[in-house]
Design an enzyme around this catalytic site. Structure first.
Site, short mmCIF file in Angstrom:
data_model
loop_
_atom_site.label_atom_id
_atom_site.label_comp_id
_atom_site.label_asym_id
_atom_site.label_seq_id
_atom_site.Cartn_x
_atom_site.Cartn_y
_atom_site.Cartn_z
N GLY A 1 2.24 12.42 5.94
CA GLY A 1 2.45 10.37 5.87
C GLY A 1 4.05 11.56 5.10
O GLY A 1 4.13 10.14 4.47
N TYR B 1 3.15 -9.83 10.64
CA TYR B 1 2.28 -8.62 9.92
C TYR B 1 1.13 -8.28 11.47
O TYR B 1 0.82 -6.67 11.79
CB TYR B 1 1.69 -8.73 8.94
CG TYR B 1 1.31 -7.08 8.06
CD1 TYR B 1 2.48 -6.22 8.42
CD2 TYR B 1 -0.28 -6.84 8.59
CE1 TYR B 1 2.10 -4.66 7.96
CE2 TYR B 1 -0.33 -4.94 7.59
CZ TYR B 1 -0.48 -4.41 7.62
OH TYR B 1 -0.35 -3.13 6.84
N LYS C 1 -5.29 -2.43 9.82
CA LYS C 1 -5.52 -2.53 9.30
C LYS C 1 -7.15 -2.94 8.51
O LYS C 1 -8.18 -1.76 7.92
CB LYS C 1 -4.63 -3.28 8.12
CG LYS C 1 -2.99 -2.48 7.95
CD LYS C 1 -2.84 -0.75 7.43
CE LYS C 1 -1.42 0.01 7.46
NZ LYS C 1 -1.37 1.18 7.16
#
Ligand code: NAP
Length: 276
Positions: free
Chosen positions: A14, A172, A179
């Site tokens: 990442g 979001y 998540k």
């Protein structure tokens, strides 16, 4: 230098650029004397990640698009060969990866398409399961009887999450749902891999301006508002996220698994603030 990760090898997925949380983590791991291996998603990022790796003195750079099972398996094979040659095992994996379509981070959540929902889940949540399955055998290799290595080696797998998993954070949206799946995956993986002494945790970071985060509509307002509302009255510094990752990868974190650790200047405890 405290050398908390002396003798340890870590895989970090990442790093896109200097602003990536994974970059801050790689720097902190190298500061603590870990051997670090970085990955890049595709040719577009190869040169940038190789340059950053050279500057950081990372040990190796390998390709891996986490949506491709064959690439995840190939990554594990390359690591296995390299580690065997060095007489080492893998001690830590940092999963710092997420993606959602830009339009799903700006329009109302109810408008999320089936394909946009699936994409966010695949890249941002399922990939942790795929990476954990591929890399766990490198942390706790089977013994000569074929038993996986309970209490032989073990290691630490960690991922990055955000408060939008449990609270509604405007814009979001689909990433908050991904998540939530990611954090649940952390708990199930921790239960599965615990007997091999592999710990699995998430770090819930406060909002930081990175390339991915810039895809969220009104990110700047979120960051400004957060600094006013958080108990520490400031934003999160990537270096403090990185130091928590060092703790989790090190022997200091040996009793911690299945957790979400908030590194967000205290933002997650706040309900409603009347004064700045
Ligand atoms: P970032 O620098 O943009 O990092 C995201 C990384 O995910 C990039 O390296 C990107 O690679 C990679 N990626 C996306 N799809 C991939 C795929 N299919 N295969 C392999 N890699 C892929 O942003 P970041 O903010 O540091 O994000 C890292 C993690 O921290 C994410 O999980 C994010 O949700 C989490 N987080 C961020 C914040 C924040 O405010 N920034 C807060 C809490 C949690 P490419 O560049 O090649 O696409």
């Amino acid at each position: 230098m405290s050398q908390l990760l002396e003798g340890k090898t870590a895989l970090i997925l990442g790093v896109a650029n200097r602003w990536s949380l994974a970059y801050a983590i790689a720097r902190a791991f190298i500061r603590e004397n870990a051997e670090v291996i970085l990955t890049y998603q595709g040719d577009r990022q190869k040169q940038t990640v190789e340059e950053l790796a050279a500057e950081l003195k990372a040990r190796q750079v390998l390709p891996c698009d986490v949506t491709q099972d064959a690439q995840v398996d190939a990554l594990a094979d390359m690591l296995r060969k390299d580690l065997k040659g060095q007489g080492r095992v893998l001690n830590a994996v940092v999963h710092s990866i997420a993606f959602a379509n830009r339009e799903d981070l700006s329009r109302p959540f109810v408008e999320t398409s089936r394909s946009g929902f699936a994409l966010a889940q695949d890249v941002s949540a399922y990939s942790l399961v795929a990476v954990a399955r591929a890399t766990a055998p490198l942390m706790a290799p089977a013994d000569h009887n074929g038993n996986s290595g309970a209490h032989q080696n073990g290691g630490s797998i960690m991922t990055l999450t955000y408060l939008g998993s449990t609270r509604v954070v405007e814009n979001y949206n689909v990433m908050g749902v991904a998540k939530a799946a990611l954090e649940a995956s952390v708990r199930y993986l921790a239960a599965d891999l615990g007997p091999c002494n592999i710990r699995v945790n998430a770090i819930s970071a406060g909002a930081v301006k990175t390339t991915s985060a810039r895809g969220i509509r009104d990110l700047s307002k979120m960051i400004e508002g957060g600094a006013k509302m958080a108990p520490l009255r400031r934003n999160t510094d990537p270096a403090e996220v990185a130091d928590t990752a060092v703790f989790l990868a090190s022997d200091l974190g040996r009793g911690v698994t299945g957790n979400v650790i908030y590194v967000d200047a205290g933002m997650q405890i706040m309900g409603f603030a009347l004064k700045e």
